[in-house]
Design an enzyme around this catalytic site. Structure first.
Site, PDB file in Angstrom:
ATOM      1  N   ARG A  24      66.053 -13.894  50.749  1.00 14.94           N
ATOM      2  CA  ARG A  24      64.706 -13.613  51.258  1.00 14.94           C
ATOM      3  C   ARG A  24      64.643 -14.168  52.672  1.00 14.94           C
ATOM      4  NH1 ARG A  24      58.773 -14.471  48.694  1.00 14.94           N
ATOM      5  NH2 ARG A  24      59.489 -12.548  47.727  1.00 14.94           N
TER       6      ARG A  24
ATOM      7  N   CYS B  71      51.530  -6.856  44.596  1.00 16.44           N
ATOM      8  CA  CYS B  71      52.787  -7.610  44.447  1.00 16.44           C
ATOM      9  C   CYS B  71      52.520  -9.088  44.207  1.00 16.44           C
ATOM     10  CB  CYS B  71      53.667  -7.402  45.673  1.00 16.44           C
ATOM     11  SG  CYS B  71      52.844  -7.833  47.219  1.00 16.44           S
TER      12      CYS B  71
ATOM     13  N   ARG C 113      59.082  -8.272  37.098  1.00 12.62           N
ATOM     14  CA  ARG C 113      60.068  -8.708  38.097  1.00 12.62           C
ATOM     15  C   ARG C 113      61.303  -9.236  37.372  1.00 12.62           C
ATOM     16  NH1 ARG C 113      58.559 -10.125  43.240  1.00 12.62           N
ATOM     17  NH2 ARG C 113      60.813 -10.232  43.537  1.00 12.62           N
TER      18      ARG C 113
ATOM     19  N   GLN D 235      60.625  -5.791  44.153  1.00 11.41           N
ATOM     20  CA  GLN D 235      59.227  -5.683  43.737  1.00 11.41           C
ATOM     21  C   GLN D 235      58.942  -4.259  43.258  1.00 11.41           C
ATOM     22  OE1 GLN D 235      56.581  -8.099  43.728  1.00 11.41           O
ATOM     23  NE2 GLN D 235      55.666  -6.460  42.547  1.00 11.41           N
TER      24      GLN D 235
ATOM     25  N   ASP E 111      48.150  -5.185  49.429  1.00  6.54           N
ATOM     26  CA  ASP E 111      48.909  -6.412  49.703  1.00  6.54           C
ATOM     27  C   ASP E 111      48.133  -7.187  50.764  1.00  6.54           C
ATOM     28  OD1 ASP E 111      50.928  -8.314  49.898  1.00  6.54           O
ATOM     29  OD2 ASP E 111      52.307  -7.038  51.040  1.00  6.54           O
TER      30      ASP E 111
ATOM     31  N   HIS F 131      60.903  -4.587  50.353  1.00  8.33           N
ATOM     32  CA  HIS F 131      60.864  -5.455  49.158  1.00  8.33           C
ATOM     33  C   HIS F 131      61.281  -4.617  47.936  1.00  8.33           C
ATOM     34  CE1 HIS F 131      60.086  -8.863  46.830  1.00  8.33           C
ATOM     35  NE2 HIS F 131      58.783  -9.003  46.929  1.00  8.33           N
TER      36      HIS F 131
END
Ligand code: CP
Ligand code: NVA
Length: 311
Positions: A107, A269, A297, A137, A229, A134
């Protein structure tokens, strides 16, 4: 199955529709095994390094738990403590870590850093979020939508908000799985045009459309899946106030979701800022599946690790 072995997951562009279908089916199977308390150790003895240059709750805990449940071990590697944080080149880091590990999850900020790690390394690299993508996700998001709606094909997914990592990965995932994708953001915050163009070609092949607009009502109209988001992503904290002003008409609230289908699902998310990008009545209301989504996830990433890392 074998064609995924040893590969990386840098963006969802990396995979064909069939490969994504394989990972989603495996995720479903692995989730069921977990619910049945079956012991399943296809990654026995394998080690996943997890490099974090940004904070995380879900990604860190789901990867670490996931690799453990699959019989392997996860190593949490804060970039602050690695020599990477003192300027050791990514190319050297990639080659050194490839000698110890069986896979790396990273990340970080720049997508090009994740690509460099995969390029110079010889083990699978999994993108655990960059400023641009991402993918993990979205695997969990697709799994969640399919669980609740019973299908992906033909649904309309609307993403309201900043045109960065989530917007890009959702757009690619939707196009690959035959879902219409609509997004709205203020001018200057719309998704990257090159990514939109690339995703549009895939959407066209799959008989669906991608709509990019500055009008949130237009994007929301007829939507099956509503997604948003945070307005200021990690690394953009200093822009918080400016973005609050710019995005105020893009809040996902009861008024805006009244334009979606009656049986719409709400996804995020997480982490969420209640009262900013989404109101409490929507995110904590009956259409919201955020915790099922967060749990997935774990299952989706276990499937991804098995597909890429198992012998
Ligand atoms: N959604 C997500 O990636 O959460 P974390 O930042 O907590 O990992
Ligand atoms: N867009 C957010 C996603 C966090 C999971 C960020 O980059 O901070």
């Amino acid at each position: 199955k074998d064609q995924l072995k040893g590969r990386s997951c840098l963006t969802l562009f990396d995979y064909t529709t069939e490969e994504l279908r394989y990972i989603l089916d495996l995720a479903k199977e692995i989730k069921q095994k977990q619910k049945n308390k079956e012991v399943y150790h296809p990654l026995k003895g394998k080690v996943l390094g997890m490099i974090f240059e940004k904070s995380s709750t879900r990604t860190r805990v789901s990867f670490e738990t996931g690799i453990y449940q699959l019989g392997g071990t996860g190593l949490f590697l804060s970039s602050k403590d690695l020599q990477l944080g003192r300027g050791e080149p990514i190319s050297d880091t990639a080659q050194v870590l490839s000698g110890y590990l069986d896979g790396i999850m990273i990340r970080t900020f720049k997508q090009s850093d994740v690509e460099a790690l995969a390029h110079y390394g010889s083990i699978p690299v999994i993108n655990g979020l960059t400023d641009d993508y991402h993918p993990c996700q979205v695997l969990a998001d697709l799994q969640t939508i399919e669980e609740v709606k019973g299908q992906l094909k033909g649904l309309t997914l609307t993403y309201i908000g900043d045109g960065n990592n989530m917007a890009h990965s959702l757009m690619v995932g939707a196009a690959k799985m035959g879902m219409h994708f609509k997004t709205a953001a203020p001018e200057g915050y719309l998704p990257n045009e090159d990514i939109v163009e690339k995703a549009k070609m895939i959407a066209e092949e799959n008989g669906v459309t991608i709509t990019v607009t500055t009008d949130p009502k237009e994007a929301m109209t007829g939507s099956d899946i509503v997604y948003t988001d945070v307005w200021a992503s990690m690394g953009q904290e200093s822009e918080q106030l400016k973005r609050e002003a710019l995005f105020k008409d893009y809040q996902v609230n009861e008024d805006l979701v009244s334009h979606a289908k009656d049986d719409y699902l709400f996804l995020h998310c997480l982490p969420a800022h209640r009262g900013e990008e989404v109101t409490t009545d929507v995110i904590d209301g009956k259409h919201s599946v955020i915790f099922q989504e967060a749990e997935n996830r774990l299952h989706a990433q276990k499937a991804l690790m098995v597909a890429l890392m198992a012998d």
